[in-house]
Every structure is written in structure tokens, then in C-alpha cells.
Design an enzyme around this catalytic site. Structure first.
Site, PDB file in Angstrom:
ATOM      1  N   HIS A  23       3.959   6.808   2.188  1.00  0.00           N
ATOM      2  CA  HIS A  23       3.519   5.574   1.522  1.00  0.00           C
ATOM      3  C   HIS A  23       4.693   4.603   1.355  1.00  0.00           C
ATOM      4  O   HIS A  23       4.574   3.403   1.581  1.00  0.00           O
ATOM      5  CB  HIS A  23       2.977   5.889   0.123  1.00  0.00           C
ATOM      6  CG  HIS A  23       1.596   6.477   0.092  1.00  0.00           C
ATOM      7  ND1 HIS A  23       0.509   5.868   0.680  1.00  0.00           N
ATOM      8  CD2 HIS A  23       1.109   7.612  -0.491  1.00  0.00           C
ATOM      9  CE1 HIS A  23      -0.591   6.595   0.458  1.00  0.00           C
ATOM     10  NE2 HIS A  23      -0.254   7.667  -0.234  1.00  0.00           N
TER      11      HIS A  23
ATOM     12  N   GLU B 244       4.475  11.082  -0.370  1.00  0.00           N
ATOM     13  CA  GLU B 244       4.783   9.791  -1.005  1.00  0.00           C
ATOM     14  C   GLU B 244       5.795   8.999  -0.179  1.00  0.00           C
ATOM     15  O   GLU B 244       5.765   7.769  -0.167  1.00  0.00           O
ATOM     16  CB  GLU B 244       5.288   9.997  -2.436  1.00  0.00           C
ATOM     17  CG  GLU B 244       4.318  10.713  -3.378  1.00  0.00           C
ATOM     18  CD  GLU B 244       2.930  10.082  -3.473  1.00  0.00           C
ATOM     19  OE1 GLU B 244       2.820   8.849  -3.291  1.00  0.00           O
ATOM     20  OE2 GLU B 244       1.951  10.809  -3.715  1.00  0.00           O
TER      21      GLU B 244
END
Lengths: 495, 495
Positions: free
Chosen positions: B266, B263
Site C-alpha cells: 500500500h 502494508e
């Protein structure tokens, strides 16, 4: 489709949008990293403008005119009346003023935070002057549209239908009663035994667990709400997702406990609003005075009562492992009933709190009318504190810089705190009479009779009646000072 | 005001509204009590409809026509092109279909949750049939407007400009390469030493502290984002307030660690998007393939590299007090490089993951065209698993009921996962060549050279170029399989 149905659909959409803003506002205060502030302000501004645009759409005016001639039941009529009131507020201001006010208050709130920290009233001056001037413009535009005074027009945003005459009547009574009463209380207190504060540290987890336990006992629905932490406790969110916050001090559990109970009073009102009128103006809480009455009823009337303290003190002793004289009932009751004139409104006890509010009421009317030039505010503040409370703030941080309300453009809000305190006493007194054995139930931790009474008499009524109609139906009287004064006398001079 | 400026203003407002939705979506997954679900769905629907209404306003079409003839710089031109693409998507569907799709997917997602828990594909059937049918209608409407195939029209929402021919080219190559490669890896693995999993429990606080530490080392800006917990890890929010989530297992720290790193990949993309193009289509992330390339670059290329493991393992040993053979570098590297065909895509290693995606690509195209009747999906799924991965799911819970994508109407999304894996390998390879001493830097915990390279080559480019243009400028090649295959061979057959 009837005009009324068209209005329902539009107000529903606007309310849903308002709910989105409410959740973002909560996130802002509780979760958001600092770097997100600018974008969050943009989001809230876009949503706010869209909500405003929905209201000033000319179709709304046509629908309102038509709906007022349609055959409607009592709730629908009340709904249309409330729509009309909100529409009048929205359309009284032109878009430029709305935008200017929004920007000026955002800016002023930021400057205020620094000015308060720096004890620098001069730094706040120009920005606060601008906010007051724009608020005055808005109030004058509304006054012209409503046919009221400028101050009453602003007040109507927070406490619909309230007039200066009503506040003057209530506050004059309190102004006469409270100062001598306060002297008598201080004298009695000085003659009696003092209190001592239980020593910490008190683990945050334990404080939170006690708070959650009491929220549950009072009927807070955790499937439709949460308890979190923020610097300034508040109740946000929407009726089906009520977001309470509190704050914890490691060396003092008493404030977070009463803070949580206070917000729980607000939360129960929101959670119990009439579900079938969700998203309609008539389904919303009646106003700030009644909202504050529900929080103060729980915090001041219920939670500081001897019966509640009997119920909660053994829980506190157990949770914190508290033993010895500091943890005894008599000591903790003296702690929770301690009265002391101070500089800060939010820290004030229920005897001195109204005097803080009366001072702000006087000053904000004078600022609005122009009778008090802003430069003279610090002096006027300190004179008023001396007159009403007998103390003089050593600096403006502890004086006229303490509240965010005026920098935020909220003139006309302060009186609702004390109206709420009066209403709380009146409601609690009526509930005690209606229930008969309330203290015994409270001592056993049984709150259902009380919360059922509040739900049916206040919460589920929504905005279908006026504040005074709700009070009369529940207590037999419009808003007055008698129950409050009787409560103070009983608690501080008799008990 | 030029037509271009008018467009910028409108897309800006729409993006701010989208940001509000993003924050509410995060709250939904992380914070919201269950009872708030209905109101939250209403809020998101109202915001979604408003965003759609802004796009289909006829004025936008006029502004686009005019702006395409105005004199604009390269970024402005790219911005208009991206506006046109988004406008074409929005206007291809009539409002009824948009609403029907929104309702059908909300309903189907809810039914899917229960059907998956109950292992009851039949219960999902009618609702999924409806979603596929509406998605097909939408795809056909877009295909007619864009002059592409129905599948390509859907794909364009997730990976702009991507064609079936491109996917076929990439996937045929992987289909030929992966099965024999997988066999070779499994054989080598079986011949070598196994691994053992460090024993827990691992305190959540400690796992979180390690995750935060690594996020910080990688340059995540905590002034503009947060790490929280949710059942399904994701990256939400907006570029200036990026909300990552992960989940923690008490008996296994390895998944939350790699989940957080994934994550973070991202998140860095979002935080580093070009600030001067905030709220403009050209300033947004390029597409799902590039987004996934950034998460997989961090998780698969960087974080499972021997250099990174050398850096992080001493930290893990220290944080969890881990000693003994389970905690040695060689064992943990074997754990993090373990390959095993399984039933669940999200748990798959990087060797078998593309085979899961290829299966879904085949099936969703067949479902969309009607070649595969929905009733035959479970059988076709299991046959495909057997063919591609050599395993047969024992039930539909571990088979065709595992993913939310189709119930949510996301057909055309799956290929971007594997395109992202290919792009990640290609970027990392180019970064290693450009930086020269990347492994040595990584071993010392120095990531600035890598993240600067990614920032300038990918993040700050926003949507000003196509995915393949970005890849070519950064790596010399459009998207291909070579770097990925070379990476797999090196890591799983050589290292």
C-alpha cells in the site's frame, strides 16, 4: 439564538480547529519524518488561514457589539471580553500582512537553524530584518487599534493587559538586586564545598521511568496525555490530550528530570483548565506569564526545595543504583542549587536567568523601535552580557543566535519568562502559608494539597480574571519581586 | 484565471485539509490516550464538515460546467472528470444526512466494539439498523443522481465506475472454481507432510528490525514515512508522510512479517503517486481494488513466492537465531502456503479469502435492498459459511460481528478486496513476463525491476485512467479471474 450563543458556537469551532493544529504541531516536533515538512507546513497554513478567516468574518463584529449589551453572567462577560481581545488582534492585521509574516517567519526559522549551526550572523541578517520589519508593521497596526505602544501591543498577545510600565517596574528592581546578589552567592559558593556530578551512563528507559513516576505523583492524568521525546522539550496538545516532551542525556540525568518536572507544571495547568468552558476563550490559560509560573513553581520552587530533594534522591539512588558520595543528599542539593553565569539562557539557573531576559527585553525594544540597527545586535548583545552577567560570549552561536524567538517573530515574549518566575515564587509562598505543613507533605511525596491549591487558585480560573487579579486573589498582592527575592535569599544565602 | 485553475486551487485546499485529517486519524489509532477520543472526534468532524462545505459550494458546480468546455490536456481532463465524480458524491447528499450518517456510524462503531467483545448481536441491532437505513437513503439519493443502482452508487465511492454486473461476472466464476479447488488443495495438503511453527518468544525489536530491513529492500522511503505499532495494521498518512503500522505477537513472527509486507505494498503506491499532481483528484490512488492489488501483490504474489522465501528465510534464521527442522525452507514454505477454512476473514489464506468476501457481498446487497431483515443476519451468515467454506461459526463474535465495515457504513467495500487479489495476480504475471528473470532477481533480494514496473504501470498513473484501463495497459486484459486461478493452481497444486 442570542448573539452571545452565536459567538460561543463560532469560537468553539475555531478552538477545535486550533486543537487540530496543536496536535499536528506536536507530531511535527516529535514524530514526523523530514520529508513530511513541506506538506505539514501547508496543512498548518491552511488551518491557520481558516481560523483567521473565522475571526475576521464581519458577523463576529456584529455579534460582539450585540453580546456586549446582552445580560450575561460574570464568566460569560469575561468570555466576551476575551473574544473581543482576540478579535482585535486578528482584525488589526490585514490578510496580506498575516500571510507575509507567516511566510517570513517560516523562512527565517529555517535560515536561523543553519546560521546558528554555522555561527554566521550575517547569513541571518536580511531574513531577520524582514521579520522584524513585518512584526513592527503588525505591532504598529495593533498599537493604532488598541491605543497602546507598539511593544505593548505585541506583548498583549502573550501576556494580555501587560504594559511596558509594569515590566519596567519589575525589571528595574531586579536589575538593582540581582548583580550584587549574584556576587554574594558566587562568593558563598566559592567558600563552601563544591559538588561532583554522578557518573553515567544513565539508561534512557530508567530516566523515563523516574520521570513518569514523578509525573504520576504530581497528578498528571495519563488518560489525557503522554510523555515523549523531542530535541527541544515542550508541552503541546490540548487540555484533554496534553503532550509533554523531554530529552535524555546519557551522561546526565539531572536535566531531563528537571525538564520533565518543568513541563509537568505546564501540563497540570492545561489538564485542570475549567472543563465547562472548554473551547471558549475564557476557559483557556490566562497568559504566558502564568503558564511559566506553573512550570517554574514545579521545577524551581517545589522540585529544588530541600523537602522535594529528600523525597526524590532515594528514588534516584534506587533507580540508577547510585551509591557513594556523589549520590548523597548534600552533594545533589549543591548540584541542583549551583549558580553560574553562562552564555545560554535555557541552561541558566534561576538567579542568572532573569538577567538573560532583561538583556533580551532591552534589545528587542531597541530593535523594534529602530534605535538598534540589526547589524549592531551582536556587539550590543555581548556588551549587555558583560554588563549584566559579567561574561562575554566567544561567538554569536553562544550569543545572539541562540534563541528561535526573534526569527519566529516572537517579540514581546521574553519578559513573560521572568514574570513567571516572580509569580511562581509568590504563589509558592502563599501556598506554603495556606497549607502550613507543605514541606513535610512534600518530603513524604504528598502533593495533593499543593496541586489542589493551584487548581482552585489558578488552573480552574482560566481566563476569567486578569493575571494580577488571579495573583491578588491567591497571594494578596499583584505581581511583584518581593517573594522571588526572599526565595533567592533563603535558598542561596541561608539554606 | 480559468475555471479549471480555480478548481485546482479549491481541490488542493480540500486535499490539504484531508491530509490533516489523515494524520490525526493515524494519531488516533497509534498514539492517542483514551481520554483524547472525544476531542479528536470533534476535530475530525469539524475538518470533515469543512471539506464537505468546500465541495457543495455552488461555485464549484459553475467552475465544473465551465472547465468541461475549456481546452485541457489529457491529465487535466481526467482531473476534471474525477472532480465531477467527487462533486456528484458530495452534492447528492444533503447536509442533514451527512451529519446523521457521521453520528450514527461513530455511535455504531462504539457499540459494535462492545457487542463483539460480548458476543451480543442483539445489542448491535438497533444501531446497525439505523446505519443501514441511512446508508440506503444515501445510496438511493446517489443512485437517483447517477442513474445507477443503489448498490453501484455506494460501490462507486470505493471503486469508481465499478458495476454489480462486473462483480457478478468475477464472483460467479470464483464461486464455481474455488470450492472444488479448495477440496483438492486440502486433500493434497492432508496427503503431504505437515508443518511445524518455529517456537518463540520472538523479541519485538527483532521482528521490527526484520520488517524495516525488508521495507528498505522494497524501496520504502523512510524520509517520507514511518513504521509504528497499532492493534489493527493499516497504512495511513499522506504520500509524503506515509504512516504504516503493524502488530507483533511474541510467539509468532510470521503474521507481523507478512502484515508489514502487505502494508508496504500500500505504502509504495502512495509514495510513488505522481508528484506533479499532488493534491489533485487525478493524482490520487485509483481506487480500493488497485490499492489492495498493490498490497496483495507484495504480500501474496511476491513475498510468499519460493524465490522470496529463499531470500528471506536465511535472514529470519539469522535474526531470530533459528536452527533445526522448524526453520528449514521446506517447512516454512509449507507454513506460508498452508490453506485452512476458518471463521475470520482477516486471518484467511488467499484460497479461502474470496469466499469470505463473496458471502459479505451477497449479504450486504440483501441487507441494503431489504430482502434480508437484520434480525436474520446471524443465521444467514452461518448458512453462507457452511455453504461456501464448509464451517459453521460457533458464535457471532466469530461470525457476523467480526468486521467493522457495516457498523462504519462501508457497504460496497468488501468486493474490492477480492478484485484486488485478482488484479494482483494479473499484474504479477505480467511483470514476470516483462522482466523475464524476476524470480532470480527476487532470490537475490533485488526488487528494483519489479517496483519500477509497478511504479510506471500503476503508481504514477494515479487516477488518470480507469482501473480497467490501467489493467489493460499493464497486462493486456481488463480485470479477470484467469491469472488468479492459474496462480492458485500453480502454488497449491503444482509447486
Amino acid at each position: 439564538m442570542s448573539a452571545y450563543s452565536a459567538l460561543e458556537a463560532r469560537f468553539r469551532k475555531r478552538s477545535i480547529l486550533g486543537g487540530a493544529s496543536a496536535m499536528l504541531g506536536w507530531d511535527n516536533a516529535v514524530i514526523m519524518p523530514d520529508g513530511g515538512a513541506e506538506e505539514r507546513a501547508e496543512q498548518l497554513a491552511v488551518l491557520g488561514v481558516m481560523g483567521h478567516e473565522m475571526m475576521v468574518d464581519p458577523a463576529i463584529a456584529d455579534f460582539l457589539d450585540a453580546a456586549e449589551t446582552e445580560e450575561l453572567d460574570a464568566w460569560q462577560q469575561a468570555n466576551v471580553a476575551e473574544m473581543r481581545r482576540q478579535w482585535r488582534h486578528a482584525t488589526a492585521l490585514d490578510a496580506d500582512l498575516v500571510e507575509a509574516l507567516s511566510k517570513a517567519t517560516s523562512r527565517c526559522e529555517m535560515i536561523w537553524r543553519r546560521a546558528r549551526a554555522d555561527n554566521d550572523f550575517a547569513a541571518l541578517g536580511p531574513s531577520l530584518e524582514e521579520v522584524i520589519s513585518l512584526t513592527r508593521q503588525g505591532g504598529q497596526a495593533k498599537a493604532a487599534a488598541f491605543g497602546t505602544s507598539c511593544y505593548a501591543a505585541l506583548l498583549d498577545e502573550y501576556e494580555p493587559g501587560c504594559t511596558e510600565a509594569e515590566i519596567d517596574r519589575l525589571f528595574r528592581d531586579l536589575e538593582a538586586f540581582l548583580p550584587p546578589f549574584l556576587s554574594a552567592v558566587l562568593e558563598k559558593q566559592a567558600a563552601g564545598p563544591g559538588f561532583s556530578r554522578p557518573g553515567g551512563p544513565f539508561a534512557e528507559d530508567t530516566q523515563k521511568a523516574v520521570g513518569l513516576d514523578l509525573m504520576k505523583a504530581l497528578g498528571f492524568d495519563f488518560n489525557r496525555g503522554r510523555l515523549d521525546t523531542s530535541h527541544h522539550p515542550f508541552t503541546g496538545g490540548i487540555p484533554d490530550d496534553v503532550r509533554l516532551t523531554t530529552r535524555y542525556e546519557a551522561d546526565d540525568f539531572t536535566q531531563s528530570l528537571m525538564g520533565t518536572l518543568h513541563e509537568t507544571g505546564h501540563a497540570l495547568y492545561e489538564q485542570n483548565l475549567p472543563r465547562q468552558w472548554r473551547h471558549q476563550p475564557v476557559g483557556a490559560a490566562r497568559g504566558m506569564a502564568l503558564h511559566e509560573s506553573q512550570s517554574l513553581l514545579v521545577e524551581m520552587q517545589l522540585s529544588r526545595s530541600p523537602a522535594f530533594l529528600s523525597y526524590v534522591i532515594p528514588k534516584l539512588q534506587k533507580a540508577f543504583g547510585g551509591t557513594g558520595p556523589d549520590w548523597e543528599f548534600e552533594n545533589l542539593m549543591r548540584l541542583y542549587h549551583h549558580v553560574e553565569p553562562g552564555f545560554i539562557r535555557v541552561d541558566a539557573d534561576e538567579v542568572t536567568y532573569p538577567l538573560h531576559v532583561i538583556l533580551r527585553y532591552r534589545l528587542e525594544k531597541a530593535l523594534l523601535s529602530g534605535d538598534l540597527p540589526l547589524g549592531e545586535l551582536p556587539g550590543a548583545w555581548n556588551d549587555g552580557m558583560k554588563e549584566l552577567l559579567g561574561v562575554t560570549p566567544p561567538d554569536d552561536r553562544l550569543g545572539c543566535l541562540q534563541d528561535i524567538h526573534w526569527p519566529g517573530g516572537a517579540i514581546g515574549y521574553f519578559p513573560t519568562y521572568t514574570m513567571g518566575a516572580l509569580a511562581a515564587a509568590q504563589f509558592y509562598n502563599a501556598a506554603e502559608q495556606a497549607i502550613g505543613t507543605l514541606p513535610e507533605q512534600v518530603e513524604r511525596g504528598e502533593f495533593t494539597a499543593l496541586t489542589d491549591w493551584l487548581r482552585t487558585k489558578v488552573h480552574e480560573v482560566g481566563s476569567s480574571r486578569s493575571t494580577n487579579q488571579i495573583l491578588e486573589a491567591a497571594t494578596g498582592q499583584p505581581l511583584g519581586t518581593e517573594a522571588f527575592k526572599a526565595h533567592l535569599k533563603r535558598r542561596y544565602l541561608t539554606e
